[in-house]
Each structure stands twice: as C-alpha cells, then as structure tokens.
Design a protein around this motif. Structure first.
Motif, short mmCIF file in Angstrom:
data_model
loop_
_atom_site.label_atom_id
_atom_site.label_comp_id
_atom_site.label_asym_id
_atom_site.label_seq_id
_atom_site.Cartn_x
_atom_site.Cartn_y
_atom_site.Cartn_z
N VAL B 11 -18.01 8.09 -0.19
CA VAL B 11 -18.36 7.67 1.17
C VAL B 11 -17.31 6.68 1.66
O VAL B 11 -16.74 6.81 2.73
CB VAL B 11 -19.76 7.00 1.21
N GLY B 12 -17.04 5.70 0.80
CA GLY B 12 -16.07 4.67 1.15
C GLY B 12 -14.71 5.27 1.44
O GLY B 12 -14.06 4.94 2.43
N ILE B 34 -20.36 -5.63 -3.83
CA ILE B 34 -21.81 -5.61 -3.71
C ILE B 34 -22.40 -5.53 -5.11
O ILE B 34 -22.06 -4.62 -5.87
CB ILE B 34 -22.27 -4.42 -2.85
N VAL B 35 -23.23 -6.51 -5.47
CA VAL B 35 -23.83 -6.52 -6.81
C VAL B 35 -25.35 -6.45 -6.67
O VAL B 35 -25.94 -7.29 -5.99
CB VAL B 35 -23.41 -7.78 -7.59
N THR B 50 -27.23 1.41 1.64
CA THR B 50 -27.16 0.92 3.02
C THR B 50 -25.98 -0.04 3.17
O THR B 50 -25.19 0.07 4.12
CB THR B 50 -28.45 0.16 3.39
N ALA B 51 -25.87 -0.99 2.24
CA ALA B 51 -24.80 -1.98 2.31
C ALA B 51 -23.44 -1.30 2.24
O ALA B 51 -22.52 -1.63 3.00
CB ALA B 51 -24.96 -3.00 1.18
N VAL B 52 -23.30 -0.32 1.35
CA VAL B 52 -22.02 0.37 1.18
C VAL B 52 -21.64 1.11 2.46
O VAL B 52 -20.50 1.01 2.94
CB VAL B 52 -22.10 1.35 -0.01
N ARG B 63 -16.96 -2.20 -3.46
CA ARG B 63 -17.19 -1.95 -4.88
C ARG B 63 -18.65 -2.28 -5.16
O ARG B 63 -19.15 -3.29 -4.68
CB ARG B 63 -16.28 -2.84 -5.71
N VAL B 64 -19.33 -1.44 -5.90
CA VAL B 64 -20.73 -1.68 -6.22
C VAL B 64 -20.90 -1.84 -7.73
O VAL B 64 -20.35 -1.05 -8.50
CB VAL B 64 -21.63 -0.52 -5.75
#
Lengths: 360, 316
Positions: B11-12, B34-35, B50-52, B63-64
């Motif tokens: 997606v990114g 994002i952690v 959602t955040a990504v 980055r998750v």
C-alpha cells in the motif's frame, strides 16, 4: 555394599527388602499417586468436581495435552525433543480455516473441499513439518532443540501468513458449498464421551502397542538408550527418528483441528506454549529426557495430572499467578523424585536381589 | 508477527510511486514509524492499517512493528526507529509505566511521539495521548451486563485479560465500579484467560461446571467472550448473559445473532486517524493545537444498534 548387607541377620534383610520394595513401588507409581491425591483433594474442596459432567469436560481438556504428549513421548524416547508442536497445532487450525472459508482456487473457480478432504489435507501439511523436523535432525545432523525451534517459528509465521494475522470465523461451513460438519470433529459425543477423548484413547492404545509390541517400538527405545549401539545393531536410526517426528506432528495436527472445531474459529496464535505442557506431561510420566526410558502409560498419567491440576485450581478460584507457581512446583518435584528413584533403585537393588536368592 | 507488513508496504509503495511521480522530489520522504501491540488481533490490525493508509496518503514512508505487549521488545523497536531517523513515532504502547522510558528516549532525540489507544502514566513527554477511554467503556458494558441479569441479579463469572497488562486492570476496575454497587450480583469466579479465545473456552467450561447457578459471564475482551459463548453452547445452556469488549466484527455478528449481549466498541479507526493527523500537523506547524490527553469515548453495541457498526468504527 554387599559385605555390609551380608553381615545383617537373615530376618532383618527380608524385612528391609519388603520396605525397600514398597518404597520403590511408591516412587515408580509417583505420578499415579499424585493424580489420586489430587483427585481426592479436589473432590473434597470442590463439590461439583466429581460429577460425570465435569469429568467428561476434564477428560476433554486432558485430551488436548495428552494427544500432544503421546506423540512427544516417541520423540523424547529417542533422546530428541519437539518444540514445534504448539505452532503446528496453530498451523493446522489455519490450514483448515483457509480451506473451509476461502477454498482452493483452481483456474477461475473456487472449489470448497469437503470437510473430510480438508481434514486430510491439513494433516498431510502438518506431517510434512514432521518430515522436515526429522530430516533436519536425522539427515542434516541439526540438534533436535534447534531444528524444532526453527520450525516452531516457521510454522507459526506460516500460520500468520495464511490469513495475514486474521482469525478465520464461522468454520461451521455452508450447505451451498457442501462443507458443513466440521464442528462435529471436536464437539460431538460417542457413547457419552466427547470425540476428542476417544481420539486420545485410540491414540494411546495404538502408541502403547507400537511401543511395547513392535520392532519399531523397541528400536525407538534402543536409539534413546544408546544410539551408537543401535547403529551397530543395524537399526535404521534416521528412518526411526523421522517416524517419531512425523508421529508428533500428526498428534499436533489433531489437537489443532480439535481446538478449531470446538471454537468454530481458527486463530493463528493458538497453541502457544503447548509444547511446554506436552513436555511437562511426558516428564511427569517418568520418561527420561535423555531417552531410552519411559512409557506411554506414564505420559497419559502425566497429562492427567496437569489437566486435573489446572481445572481443579480454576474450580477453586485460584488466581492465575498461583496456578503458575503450583504447576511449576509440581513439575520440578516430579523430576526431583525421578532422580531420587534412580538413586534408591541403585542403593536397594543388591539387597532385593539378595533377599530373593535367600528366599530360594 | 510482522506478516502484514508486506501488505502495508505494498500500500505504502503504491503511494510512494504516485507521490514521487508528481513531485519528483530528491529528498527522501519523512519516515513515520507505527508501533502496535500485535498484528494478529483484529483491533490492532484495524488501528495499524488505518494509520498506514492515512500516513501513506499524507506522503510519509511508513514502517509498522508489533511489540507483543513486551516492554523490552518495544524498547528495541523505539531504538531502531531512532536509528532510522524517524520523523515521528505513532505508538500503541506496551504498558502505562513500562513505556515511559522509551517515549522519553525518542523525545530526547527530538522525535515527537504520538500515543494512540493506550496512555502512559506521565504527561509532558508525548506530544499527544489519544486514549480510548477504557474506564468509561468498561462502565457502560458493565451497566448493560447488569441490566441483562435483571433485577434479581445472581451469580456471574469474570474472564480477565493478561493481568500484567494495564488495560486488563483498567477494565476490571471499571466493571467492578458498576457491578459492586449492585448488592444482588455475586462474582463467584474470576480467572485470567490471557485475552485468548481457546483459553477462555476451557476455563469457562470448567467454571460452568463449578457454578451451576451461573447467570452471566463478563469478559475483558471479545475473543474471551466468544470463547465463553462456545463453552456455554457446548454445555447446552441457554440464557447466560455474556458481554465482551473491543467491538470486533465477530463479536458484533454474535450480538446480531443474539448469542452475545453486548460489547464496547473502541473507535480504533478514529483514534488512529486522529493520531496520524496530529503528528502530521505537528511536523508541519510545530504544534497540534490540542491538549495532550484526549479521551475518546467508547460506544456500547447491543442488538438494537449492532447494524450501525463496521470494523471498529461507526458506519451509520
């Protein structure tokens, strides 16, 4: 030592022998005695503990760790260890979850396999993990601890990858897809006993027969007792070891399927730390982690001890923290007594032998 | 635990390509780390995805990571975010007290931290704490639970989350603030099922055997409520009131079917959007224009309004 005992008067030796025999018996049957003690204790403390209904549910809970532990016993008897069983159980749930809810895409159409086929595919996939474990250990010479630690992560990761981390809900299937009936696998009853309990009993019977009556079983013990000697005897060590890991993976697959069926849902984290419960049951049952010594019956009793302990403590309303402390203590004590037995046996065996010859 | 990362990256990456095509910028785009606690739990998955998606559309590299509720692992993830020169960290933390040091360290390295869903025990370090109000959520679902048991009350059991987790403690406190007021409600059993559906199933089966007059089971999350539901079904019992917490799609489906009484929906989607938007505003203007602590109320989902909710957000 024989000189000191020979100096004892005749009747003292035989009386000594009787008490030594009783002590040895108690040490050998320690798991059974602990189990009986726990059953009595919980029956007194929790009024509804000894009801048919609760015992049936207890047996269902015991079945989960007993099935895993029966497969694990073969592995441990060869001197190995299988850390991957919990992850394989999780993988089994995810594979059947995928097959029942997503189906198999062939060309443009999606085919939904029947429940029976889906179960067979799941078991085969899991047994492949067993083949991988066994080959890594027997052919590639990787230490069992490391090889199965690796497959623990690989199987868990694969389970997560299958759904992208999601839970597969509604495993009851749909009539339009012709894949209903999976909940019966873990939820149905046969002659008043839950099906998973029957699975445990059948596996127990087969495993005991294999261990005691077949050449394969004797080879498993021989490898654990002395691998070099087993090789020199012409035993196909690699083949026997691979068999034990496949058996263990098969048992893990059954457990994963039972849990998914009971919940009618498959979560990729299912089965975390199950391997430790299974190993604890095997050790409690008197099987030596060094291999070569132990029995399937002991393992079943060990699994019962763990199951009775955790269910009984829940019934009494004991907090999770105390449950962990108590469980750990029981495991450590069991192994300590195991060591004591070995020493007592070494100490008293000459006396017992002497008493027998004198009696003759 | 990082399985979905690839999906997030794709997606990114899609946004990366489109954005760089438009601007032809030489400077690499700022990194947003994002952690979240886990990526195999539907709630945190909804929060993370959602955040990504939002961060990607705002032009960030994303980055998750997941810390599995392990403060030590979280510490390592924050260190690696610092080492990768992250522009900002969006964190759903691993414990109100055990996460302070990690947030402090990132802030000292002038990486602004934005907390979502869970709070930390001190203020003035994070730039914003956008908190799902677990206490309020616990109270509203406990009120509904008590209503379900009726004026006669009766015996009930509680299934707790992992007892070392802050949220397990906050939720059980919230439940008891309501339930302990009702003199005719008796808690006869309380067991931790460690947030797990299969563990809740086994424990609920045993509890149902020990307490024949049980009339309700209040669970600290939806997975445990669904496990308890399966146990009640397997025991052939009916009329036992069960409530959950989280608002997962499976729980809402069970509420519609009448098997669960209620759950509390934590607006994960709204919280994640707020956190990313405030981080973006802070990076662009140097301020969020909001107070640090922002409590986001939870919604009670029952059979009457279950149709209004989608994946962790109100859709109608």
């Amino acid at each position: 030592m024989t000189t000191t005992t020979a100096a004892l008067p005749h009747n003292t030796t035989s009386r000594f022998a009787v008490s030594a025999r009783a002590l040895l018996f108690m040490l050998r049957a320690r798991a059974l005695l602990v189990l009986l003690a726990l059953l009595v204790l919980f029956s007194i403390l929790a009024p509804s503990f000894l009801t048919a209904n609760n015992l049936s549910i207890l047996a269902k809970h015991v079945a989960i760790s007993a099935i895993l532990a029966i497969g694990m016993t073969f592995v441990i008897l060869t001197g190995g260890i299988d850390l991957s069983v919990g992850s394989v159980a999780g993988l089994a749930g995810m594979v059947i979850g995928y097959l029942l809810t997503e189906g198999v895409k062939i060309g443009e159409t999606i085919h939904y396999p029947s429940v029976f086929i889906a179960i067979v595919i799941t078991i085969i996939v899991c047994m492949l993990v067993g083949v991988l474990n066994g080959s890594l250990i027997a052919k590639a010479g990787v230490a069992p601890f490391i090889a199965t630690l690796g497959t623990l992560y690989v199987a868990r990761g694969t389970a997560l990858l299958i759904s992208g981390g999601k839970t597969f809900p509604n495993l009851a299937g749909m009539p339009s897809r012709g894949n209903t009936g999976f909940p019966a696998f873990g939820q149905s009853f046969l002659l008043g006993l839950p099906l998973p309990v029957w699975m445990m009993l059948v596996l127990f019977a087969i495993a005991t027969l294999v261990a005691v009556r077949t050449p394969l079983g004797r080879q498993v013990y021989a490898i654990g007792g002395n691998q070099r000697a087993a090789v020199l005897l012409g035993i196909k060590v690699a083949r026997v070891k691979i068999f034990t890991y496949i058996a263990s993976a098969f048992c893990a697959a059954l457990v994963g399927l039972v849990i998914a069926s009971q919940l009618e849902a498959a979560h990729p984290a299912t089965g975390e730390s199950f391997e430790l419960n299974a190993i604890a049951a095997v050790v409690l049952g008197g099987t030596s982690l060094m291999g070569g010594r132990g029995s399937i019956a002991g393992t079943l009793i060990g699994a019962c001890v763990i199951g009775v302990l955790s269910d009984g403590l829940v019934m009494l309303g004991t907090s999770e923290f105390w449950q962990m402390v108590i469980k750990g203590t029981v495991i450590v004590l069991a192994v300590a007594i195991d060591q004591l037995q070995a020493r007592v046996q070494a100490r008293f065996l000459p006396i017992l032998l002497q008493a027998r010859t004198e009696a003759e | 635990m990082h399985v979905t990362r690839r999906a997030f990256f794709s997606v990114g990456m899609g946004t990366v390509l489109s954005v760089s095509a438009c601007h032809r910028e030489k400077v690499s785009r700022p990194l947003m780390v994002i952690v979240v606690p886990s990526l195999d739990n539907p709630f945190f998955r909804a929060e993370a995805s959602t955040a990504v998606a939002l961060a990607g559309s705002l032009g960030y590299r994303v980055r998750v990571d997941a810390h599995d509720d392990d403060a030590y692992r979280q510490d390592n993830l924050i260190d690696s975010a610092i080492a990768s020169n992250a522009a900002t960290i969006i964190l759903d933390n691993a414990g109100a007290d055990s996460s302070i040091a990690a947030v402090q360290r990132a802030t000292r390295k002038s990486i602004p931290c934005f907390l979502m869903d869970r709070e930390i025990a001190v203020e003035g370090i994070a730039k914003a704490q956008i908190i799902a109000d677990n206490d309020q959520g616990a109270r509203i679902v406990a009120t509904e639970f008590a209503r379900g048991l009726g004026p006669d009350g009766g015996e009930y059991a509680e299934l707790l989350g992992r007892e070392s987790d802050t949220n397990a403690q906050v939720r059980t406190r919230g439940f008891h603030a309501v339930l302990d007021e009702q003199k005719n409600l008796v808690r006869v059993a309380a067991q931790s099922a460690n947030w797990s559906q299969s563990e809740a199933f086994q424990k609920a089966e045993t509890i149902l055997q020990a307490h024949r007059n049980l009339r309700g089971i209040i669970a600290g999350n939806d997975a445990m409520a669904l496990g308890a539901m399966a146990a009640v079904k397997s025991a052939g019992q009916t009329g036992i009131v069960i409530t959950g917490f989280d608002g997962s799609p499976e729980a809402i489906a069970a509420i519609r079917a009448g098997d669960l009484r209620a759950t509390t929906l934590q607006p994960a989607v709204a919280i994640a959007r707020l956190a990313v938007n405030e981080a973006d505003r802070f990076l662009k203007t140097g301020s969020t224009d909001k107070t640090e602590r922002q409590l986001i109320p939870c919604d009670l989902v029952t059979r009457t309004n279950a149709g209004e909710y989608g994946e962790f957000e109100k859709v109608r």
